[in-house]
Design a protein around this motif. Sequence first.
Motif, mmCIF file in Angstrom:
data_model
loop_
_atom_site.group_PDB
_atom_site.id
_atom_site.type_symbol
_atom_site.label_atom_id
_atom_site.label_comp_id
_atom_site.label_asym_id
_atom_site.label_seq_id
_atom_site.Cartn_x
_atom_site.Cartn_y
_atom_site.Cartn_z
ATOM 1 N N PRO A 259 16.258 13.028 28.493
ATOM 2 C CA PRO A 259 14.927 13.467 28.933
ATOM 3 C C PRO A 259 13.979 13.814 27.793
ATOM 4 C CG PRO A 259 16.650 14.506 30.237
ATOM 5 C CD PRO A 259 17.344 13.785 29.137
ATOM 6 N N ASN A 260 14.510 14.361 26.683
ATOM 7 C CA ASN A 260 13.667 14.749 25.555
ATOM 8 C C ASN A 260 14.009 13.901 24.339
ATOM 9 O OD1 ASN A 260 12.146 15.951 23.587
ATOM 10 N ND2 ASN A 260 13.199 17.928 23.653
ATOM 11 N N PRO A 261 13.266 12.854 24.077
ATOM 12 C CA PRO A 261 13.600 11.980 22.932
ATOM 13 C C PRO A 261 13.491 12.683 21.593
ATOM 14 C CG PRO A 261 11.468 11.386 23.871
ATOM 15 C CD PRO A 261 12.080 12.378 24.806
ATOM 16 N N ASN A 262 12.654 13.740 21.507
ATOM 17 C CA ASN A 262 12.467 14.447 20.243
ATOM 18 C C ASN A 262 13.730 15.150 19.773
ATOM 19 O OD1 ASN A 262 9.338 14.244 19.993
ATOM 20 N ND2 ASN A 262 9.687 14.981 22.072
ATOM 21 N N ALA A 263 14.633 15.471 20.710
ATOM 22 C CA ALA A 263 15.841 16.208 20.343
ATOM 23 C C ALA A 263 16.692 15.425 19.357
ATOM 24 C CB ALA A 263 16.649 16.547 21.592
ATOM 25 N N GLY A 264 16.636 14.087 19.410
ATOM 26 C CA GLY A 264 17.472 13.275 18.538
ATOM 27 C C GLY A 264 16.744 12.624 17.383
ATOM 28 N N VAL A 265 15.477 12.948 17.188
ATOM 29 C CA VAL A 265 14.683 12.261 16.164
ATOM 30 C C VAL A 265 15.231 12.537 14.769
ATOM 31 C CG1 VAL A 265 12.449 12.249 14.998
ATOM 32 C CG2 VAL A 265 12.551 12.090 17.474
ATOM 33 N N MET A 266 15.463 11.458 14.022
ATOM 34 C CA MET A 266 15.764 11.510 12.593
ATOM 35 C C MET A 266 15.079 10.316 11.935
ATOM 36 S SD MET A 266 19.722 12.794 12.195
ATOM 37 C CE MET A 266 19.486 13.059 10.418
ATOM 38 N N ASN A 267 14.611 10.504 10.714
ATOM 39 C CA ASN A 267 13.875 9.464 10.003
ATOM 40 C C ASN A 267 14.428 9.289 8.589
ATOM 41 O OD1 ASN A 267 11.529 8.745 11.844
ATOM 42 N ND2 ASN A 267 11.298 10.977 11.738
ATOM 43 N N THR A 268 14.130 8.129 8.027
ATOM 44 C CA THR A 268 14.498 7.876 6.627
ATOM 45 C C THR A 268 13.377 8.350 5.715
ATOM 46 O OG1 THR A 268 13.610 5.639 6.854
ATOM 47 C CG2 THR A 268 15.971 5.912 7.140
ATOM 48 N N PRO A 269 13.723 9.089 4.658
ATOM 49 C CA PRO A 269 12.679 9.557 3.739
ATOM 50 C C PRO A 269 12.191 8.464 2.797
ATOM 51 C CG PRO A 269 14.827 10.293 2.988
ATOM 52 C CD PRO A 269 15.048 9.615 4.311
ATOM 53 N N PHE B 283 14.853 3.007 9.226
ATOM 54 C CA PHE B 283 15.571 3.164 10.492
ATOM 55 C C PHE B 283 15.407 4.595 10.985
ATOM 56 C CE2 PHE B 283 18.763 3.846 7.148
ATOM 57 C CZ PHE B 283 19.419 5.002 7.545
ATOM 58 N N LYS B 284 15.635 4.793 12.255
ATOM 59 C CA LYS B 284 15.465 6.121 12.827
ATOM 60 C C LYS B 284 16.344 6.274 14.065
ATOM 61 C CE LYS B 284 11.884 7.637 14.826
ATOM 62 N NZ LYS B 284 10.504 8.111 14.753
ATOM 63 N N ASN B 285 16.459 7.510 14.511
ATOM 64 C CA ASN B 285 17.144 7.850 15.760
ATOM 65 C C ASN B 285 16.172 8.522 16.711
ATOM 66 O OD1 ASN B 285 19.626 6.937 14.872
ATOM 67 N ND2 ASN B 285 20.516 8.973 14.583
ATOM 68 N N ILE B 286 16.399 8.329 17.995
ATOM 69 C CA ILE B 286 15.789 9.143 19.048
ATOM 70 C C ILE B 286 16.865 9.400 20.094
ATOM 71 C CG2 ILE B 286 13.460 8.205 18.711
ATOM 72 C CD1 ILE B 286 13.961 6.601 21.361
ATOM 73 N N ALA B 287 16.648 10.400 20.917
ATOM 74 C CA ALA B 287 17.538 10.636 22.053
ATOM 75 C C ALA B 287 17.024 9.843 23.242
ATOM 76 C CB ALA B 287 17.589 12.122 22.396
ATOM 77 N N TYR B 288 17.943 9.197 23.959
ATOM 78 C CA TYR B 288 17.463 8.462 25.136
ATOM 79 C C TYR B 288 17.547 9.303 26.403
ATOM 80 C CZ TYR B 288 22.447 7.171 25.965
ATOM 81 O OH TYR B 288 23.808 7.166 26.166
#
Length: 674
Positions: A390-400, A383-388
């Motif tokens: 203007p900049n989706p990278n600001a909210g990116v998180m990933n599972t290791p 699972f992961k997060n993104i920001a919806y």
Amino acid sequence: MTESSSLFSFQLPSADPIGKLRLSIGSLGNGNSHSDAVPSAAWIGIGATSLMELVIPTVSLIMTVGTESSKMFDTLFKKVKFIAPTVYSIYTVVKDIINDSSNTGNDVKNMIASLADRIVSTILTGSEFAAELAAILSTEELEEAIPVVGWGLKALALEGTVAQLAQTVGEVIASPRVVDFELTVTMDASISLIAEADDGQQPEFAATAAYYIVTAQYSDNTTRTYRGVIPDPKAASLSFELKNVPVGGKATFLAAVYSKEGWLVGGGKSDLLDNLLTPGKDQLVTSVNVKQMLYPLNEQTTYLHNQLLVQQDGQYSWKETVESPTETAENLGTGGSGHVLENLAGLTLNSNMGLLGYAWQASGMNIPPVDGDNGDNLQLYAFKNIAYGPNPNAGVMNTPKGFNKAPLLAYPQLGAETGAAEYFYLDPTGDSEHGYHLRRIKPINDPSVPQSSPDREFDLSAGESWGRFNLLPASMAYHSNGYVVGVNPAYPVLQILRIPSSGQLDDQAPWAMITLGPGTREGLLLQPELVAIAPNQTVYVLEKGNQRIQAFSRGGHPVAAFADPVYPYWISLVNHDAAQDVKYLAMSVEIQGHIYVLSQYGNGYEADQYYLDIYTPAGSHLVTQRGLVAASMAVDLWRNLYTLNFQQISSPTGRTEPSVSEWTPSTPRKDGIQ
């Protein structure tokens, strides 16, 4: 001033800022005046006008000097000490004549003759006037002119020139006695429209924003309106300059943002401010905070594809496109080798931080499983997060690491009622005996955090639990009062977990309460596939077996939430094809209580097997949109729709992922808007 002058300067009497200046100028006319200036204030102007329009022409006519008298004009007007008393003398003559009703009206000839006679007899024959003329004109010109003593007689000859004078002076006589000129002091202004955002969200304008209209309201009850284009709705702000705006008093700037159809989708206004240059600036500088407004929903509403999440050069971005991905469930693959998207396990949304969280299964994830070391060729869930924003990278998180079963995300859609919002995922590695544990995660939405930072990885370490479920949920929702609710279609029950105030050891974590049972009446369930929380905290459970959405309290009691007097506890679902099996993919509730349901009929290989249905808060069916292809969806505060797609993309690190889309509802067209 001389006849060659083109600029007249004067000092304003007030030290305070002046936005408007009215000049009341007295003329020789006696017509009606709309000015509220006191007429007596214009008599000096009337006297000066008389000197220029009648006295000087009269002298020229009598002396037959003609155009050679330019020397006299130029010299006379430089002699202030001579002009001032002369003008005053003329003003008394003009005032007496104009105030005499027999010399007003349309009898221009009689008035001019009377004025000329009075000027000759009282002014031109005076010794001071003659002496000034003698000093101005050469001896030759004076000798050739008619002697001053004969001017009284010459006045009788003026009768013949009245018609000529009337042609040039008649309009002056009929003009208003006082003429007002309003001078407006102007300046430039720089206006910034700033998109508002809640909590940790990235600010942006409405996704359908196309243009703005800014209205400046001034304290003198005047207004000015300005219009401009919004080139990028995802921008956090935009600025523009206004030229020649009025100065002085107070001003308020109102901003309205519209869709291309002319529907209001955002608005705001500035504070009441001094309408002056901003200190230290050469213009007025101010801003207006613009808050989004809800799109309307009706029977004609259609969701249109707006943006697609793409990855390029190691970064995510939103690509504006009206073309939605064409992949369907048929494009999902199987097998442990290569990079294959295999299953999609849900999408959730948090409005506080402007985040999307989603889960999926794929091979080629380049991560190990939570219970092993090598996951290169395994089919794992992540699972992961993104920001919806203007900049989706600001909210990116990933599972290791990856999971063998689908993890579920529980994010508060609209925030928590009390205290800070918490974010959880369901750890699927448990069992019925020890429970499936709720683990807390700490998302971020900060563009300053490097993409390689360890803070962008979810902490999957076990050991702290925030509660556990006896039955593995297939759908889960976060209740803003501190509860997590879960359902699974294999079990006709509702699991309700009250989140503890702090994390616990796994073997000490509280269990979810199991309530309800199988049945068709209110308070009973059959194949509960989906669960969602309404803004009023009502729990909605979608039952495939009963083909309905039933309302419950957080304690599991049925709630009469709908308008139907016979069946107030549920609403019946629309069945689009009774001959095919239906799979309910997602349910989401927007800020005013409209219920969105995404469904798939048959195997989902064709686009027309997908349906989006919207139900009103009262429970009636509003609209169906066929062909909106997605595996899951969620609705944000402004009724933008986000979907988890069957389309496969690669992450910046080469991980197999699904794409995400943003859809916006159509807005009604306003008459008269182009």
